[in-house]
Structure formats: C-alpha cells, structure tokens
Design a protein around this motif. Structure first.
Motif, PDB file in Angstrom:
ATOM      1  N   ALA A 153       0.840  -1.208   0.000  1.00 21.88           N
ATOM      2  CA  ALA A 153       0.000   0.000   0.000  1.00 21.88           C
ATOM      3  C   ALA A 153       0.872   1.255   0.000  1.00 21.88           C
ATOM      4  CB  ALA A 153      -0.910  -0.005   1.212  1.00 21.88           C
ATOM      5  N   SER A 154       0.363   2.321  -0.585  1.00 20.20           N
ATOM      6  CA  SER A 154       1.147   3.554  -0.710  1.00 20.20           C
ATOM      7  C   SER A 154       1.475   4.195   0.638  1.00 20.20           C
ATOM      8  CB  SER A 154       0.414   4.559  -1.601  1.00 20.20           C
ATOM      9  OG  SER A 154      -0.803   4.944  -0.992  1.00 20.20           O
ATOM     10  N   GLY A 155       0.623   4.049   1.639  1.00 24.36           N
ATOM     11  CA  GLY A 155       0.864   4.659   2.940  1.00 24.36           C
ATOM     12  C   GLY A 155       1.590   3.762   3.928  1.00 24.36           C
ATOM     13  N   TYR A 156       2.041   2.614   3.466  1.00 24.25           N
ATOM     14  CA  TYR A 156       2.712   1.650   4.352  1.00 24.25           C
ATOM     15  C   TYR A 156       4.007   2.228   4.913  1.00 24.25           C
ATOM     16  CZ  TYR A 156       5.497  -2.400   5.695  1.00 24.25           C
ATOM     17  OH  TYR A 156       6.286  -3.283   6.370  1.00 24.25           O
ATOM     18  N   ILE A 157       4.218   2.018   6.215  1.00 20.39           N
ATOM     19  CA  ILE A 157       5.460   2.447   6.860  1.00 20.39           C
ATOM     20  C   ILE A 157       6.058   1.222   7.546  1.00 20.39           C
ATOM     21  CG2 ILE A 157       6.548   4.014   8.501  1.00 20.39           C
ATOM     22  CD1 ILE A 157       3.975   5.726   8.359  1.00 20.39           C
ATOM     23  N   ALA A 158       7.248   0.862   7.147  1.00 17.11           N
ATOM     24  CA  ALA A 158       7.927  -0.293   7.743  1.00 17.11           C
ATOM     25  C   ALA A 158       8.405   0.041   9.149  1.00 17.11           C
ATOM     26  CB  ALA A 158       9.111  -0.715   6.877  1.00 17.11           C
ATOM     27  N   TYR A 159       8.550  -0.967   9.951  1.00 15.41           N
ATOM     28  CA  TYR A 159       8.969  -0.843  11.351  1.00 15.41           C
ATOM     29  C   TYR A 159      10.184   0.077  11.521  1.00 15.41           C
ATOM     30  CZ  TYR A 159      10.751  -2.324  15.908  1.00 15.41           C
ATOM     31  OH  TYR A 159      11.225  -2.353  17.194  1.00 15.41           O
ATOM     32  N   ALA A 160      11.189  -0.118  10.731  1.00 14.84           N
ATOM     33  CA  ALA A 160      12.433   0.660  10.865  1.00 14.84           C
ATOM     34  C   ALA A 160      12.233   2.156  10.595  1.00 14.84           C
ATOM     35  CB  ALA A 160      13.500   0.104   9.929  1.00 14.84           C
ATOM     36  N   ASP A 161      11.169   2.503   9.875  1.00 11.76           N
ATOM     37  CA  ASP A 161      10.925   3.896   9.510  1.00 11.76           C
ATOM     38  C   ASP A 161       9.852   4.577  10.361  1.00 11.76           C
ATOM     39  OD1 ASP A 161      12.803   3.703   7.414  1.00 11.76           O
ATOM     40  OD2 ASP A 161      11.283   2.791   6.116  1.00 11.76           O
ATOM     41  N   LEU A 162       9.279   3.852  11.303  1.00 13.08           N
ATOM     42  CA  LEU A 162       8.190   4.393  12.110  1.00 13.08           C
ATOM     43  C   LEU A 162       8.656   5.427  13.115  1.00 13.08           C
ATOM     44  CD1 LEU A 162       6.090   1.230  12.979  1.00 13.08           C
ATOM     45  CD2 LEU A 162       5.305   3.238  11.715  1.00 13.08           C
ATOM     46  N   LYS A 163       7.752   6.352  13.400  1.00 16.25           N
ATOM     47  CA  LYS A 163       7.901   7.275  14.517  1.00 16.25           C
ATOM     48  C   LYS A 163       6.788   6.936  15.498  1.00 16.25           C
ATOM     49  CE  LYS A 163       9.308  10.911  11.409  1.00 16.25           C
ATOM     50  NZ  LYS A 163       8.441  11.286  10.327  1.00 16.25           N
ATOM     51  N   GLU A 164       7.009   7.252  16.755  1.00 18.71           N
ATOM     52  CA  GLU A 164       5.971   6.982  17.752  1.00 18.71           C
ATOM     53  C   GLU A 164       4.664   7.669  17.374  1.00 18.71           C
ATOM     54  OE1 GLU A 164       5.670   6.562  22.544  1.00 18.71           O
ATOM     55  OE2 GLU A 164       6.720   8.330  21.793  1.00 18.71           O
ATOM     56  N   SER A 165       4.742   8.860  16.808  1.00 17.00           N
ATOM     57  CA  SER A 165       3.538   9.595  16.416  1.00 17.00           C
ATOM     58  C   SER A 165       2.732   8.845  15.351  1.00 17.00           C
ATOM     59  CB  SER A 165       3.899  10.996  15.927  1.00 17.00           C
ATOM     60  OG  SER A 165       4.776  10.934  14.814  1.00 17.00           O
ATOM     61  N   ASP A 166       3.407   8.095  14.467  1.00 23.44           N
ATOM     62  CA  ASP A 166       2.701   7.288  13.471  1.00 23.44           C
ATOM     63  C   ASP A 166       1.838   6.237  14.148  1.00 23.44           C
ATOM     64  OD1 ASP A 166       4.023   8.546  11.253  1.00 23.44           O
ATOM     65  OD2 ASP A 166       5.730   7.182  11.505  1.00 23.44           O
ATOM     66  N   VAL A 167       2.437   5.521  15.083  1.00 23.08           N
ATOM     67  CA  VAL A 167       1.726   4.426  15.756  1.00 23.08           C
ATOM     68  C   VAL A 167       0.619   4.982  16.646  1.00 23.08           C
ATOM     69  CG1 VAL A 167       1.966   2.408  17.246  1.00 23.08           C
ATOM     70  CG2 VAL A 167       3.787   2.992  15.629  1.00 23.08           C
ATOM     71  N   LEU A 168       0.862   6.082  17.337  1.00 24.19           N
ATOM     72  CA  LEU A 168      -0.192   6.686  18.146  1.00 24.19           C
ATOM     73  C   LEU A 168      -1.364   7.096  17.261  1.00 24.19           C
ATOM     74  CD1 LEU A 168       1.897   8.777  20.685  1.00 24.19           C
ATOM     75  CD2 LEU A 168       0.502   6.756  21.172  1.00 24.19           C
ATOM     76  N   GLY A 169      -1.098   7.616  16.078  1.00 26.96           N
ATOM     77  CA  GLY A 169      -2.172   7.963  15.148  1.00 26.96           C
ATOM     78  C   GLY A 169      -3.010   6.748  14.779  1.00 26.96           C
ATOM     79  N   TRP A 170      -2.350   5.622  14.548  1.00 28.34           N
ATOM     80  CA  TRP A 170      -3.086   4.385  14.256  1.00 28.34           C
ATOM     81  C   TRP A 170      -3.949   3.984  15.443  1.00 28.34           C
ATOM     82  CZ3 TRP A 170       1.705   1.027  12.617  1.00 28.34           C
ATOM     83  CH2 TRP A 170       2.238   1.519  11.419  1.00 28.34           C
ATOM     84  N   ILE A 171      -3.407   4.097  16.645  1.00 29.94           N
ATOM     85  CA  ILE A 171      -4.132   3.712  17.863  1.00 29.94           C
ATOM     86  C   ILE A 171      -5.353   4.606  18.049  1.00 29.94           C
ATOM     87  CG2 ILE A 171      -3.966   3.710  20.385  1.00 29.94           C
ATOM     88  CD1 ILE A 171      -0.973   2.761  19.892  1.00 29.94           C
ATOM     89  N   TRP A 172      -5.168   5.916  17.902  1.00 26.92           N
ATOM     90  CA  TRP A 172      -6.293   6.838  18.058  1.00 26.92           C
ATOM     91  C   TRP A 172      -7.362   6.554  17.013  1.00 26.92           C
ATOM     92  CZ3 TRP A 172      -2.286  11.294  18.221  1.00 26.92           C
ATOM     93  CH2 TRP A 172      -1.621  11.277  19.458  1.00 26.92           C
ATOM     94  N   GLU A 173      -6.949   6.277  15.803  1.00 23.26           N
ATOM     95  CA  GLU A 173      -7.896   5.964  14.731  1.00 23.26           C
ATOM     96  C   GLU A 173      -8.656   4.674  15.048  1.00 23.26           C
ATOM     97  OE1 GLU A 173     -10.028   6.455  11.300  1.00 23.26           O
ATOM     98  OE2 GLU A 173      -8.582   7.909  12.093  1.00 23.26           O
ATOM     99  N   GLN A 174      -7.955   3.679  15.533  1.00 19.22           N
ATOM    100  CA  GLN A 174      -8.566   2.386  15.807  1.00 19.22           C
ATOM    101  C   GLN A 174      -9.553   2.436  16.975  1.00 19.22           C
ATOM    102  OE1 GLN A 174      -6.452  -1.171  17.641  1.00 19.22           O
ATOM    103  NE2 GLN A 174      -6.446  -1.707  15.464  1.00 19.22           N
ATOM    104  N   ASN A 175      -9.308   3.292  17.948  1.00 20.19           N
ATOM    105  CA  ASN A 175     -10.127   3.309  19.156  1.00 20.19           C
ATOM    106  C   ASN A 175     -11.281   4.305  19.147  1.00 20.19           C
ATOM    107  OD1 ASN A 175      -8.955   1.291  20.954  1.00 20.19           O
ATOM    108  ND2 ASN A 175      -7.118   2.540  20.785  1.00 20.19           N
TER     109      ASN A 175
END
Length: 114
Positions: A54-76
C-alpha cells in the motif's frame, strides 16, 4: 496546579520479513504537578493488519511513535468520532480523574492527633 498527559507506545510486535507492525502496547498517563502525586492511566493493546504494498505503508524501521499513536487513536475512536476527538476525550477523562483525586485530597488529611 497543572495536569500533564503523556501518550506512549511501550512495545510493538512486527513481522521480520517486511517490517509490518501487527501489535502495539500503549499508555496514557495523566499526572498532577502538585505535591500530592495524583495520577490516572489508560492503556491497552492494538492489533493491526497491513498491506506492505500500500502507498501509505510504513515499515517498522521507519516508524515514529507519532505514526503508531495515530493508528491507535484511529482504531479506538467510537461512532462518528474522529481520531483527534478520541484522543481529546480520553485525555479529558483521565484529567477529570486526577482533578477528582486532587479535590478529595484537599478535604482529607493523614496523621495522628497526638
């Protein structure tokens, strides 16, 4: 007296082959900056599915904490709530818990009368 809130991603599980994140453990801590040490927490885990092509895919090595928090907020988020509204709601709930602790502590004292 201020109440500070801090979000964090505490741990993650990812797929070695392509770096896709499949699980993240997170927490929100709200604490008073006063002498009472009042605090409240919220936390959990979020499971993710991903598409490495997918075009928006971010691999583990390139992640920032803010990316993952955004996913969490979106999911919840709930109902028509946005991710930002979810974040604000949970922060407000934890802040209210700390404020209630501060108020209770202001009406109580410890010690002995002698």
């Amino acid at each position: 007296m201020a109440i500070n809130t801090t979000w964090s991603v505490n741990n993650m599980t990812h797929v070695d082959a392509d770096g896709g994140v499949i699980l993240a453990y997170w927490s929100l801590v709200a604490v008073s900056d006063g002498e009472g040490g009042e605090g409240a927490t919220e936390g959990g885990k979020a499971r993710f599915t991903y598409d490495a092509s997918a075009s928006g895919y971010i691999a583990y090595a390139d992640l920032k904490e803010s990316d993952v928090l955004g996913w969490i907020w979106e999911q919840n988020k709930e109902g028509d709530e946005t991710a930002d509204e979810y974040k604000a709601r949970i922060e407000a709930e934890r802040t209210a818990k700390v404020e209630a602790q501060i108020e209770l502590n202001a009406t109580q004292a410890t010690g002995v009368p002698w």
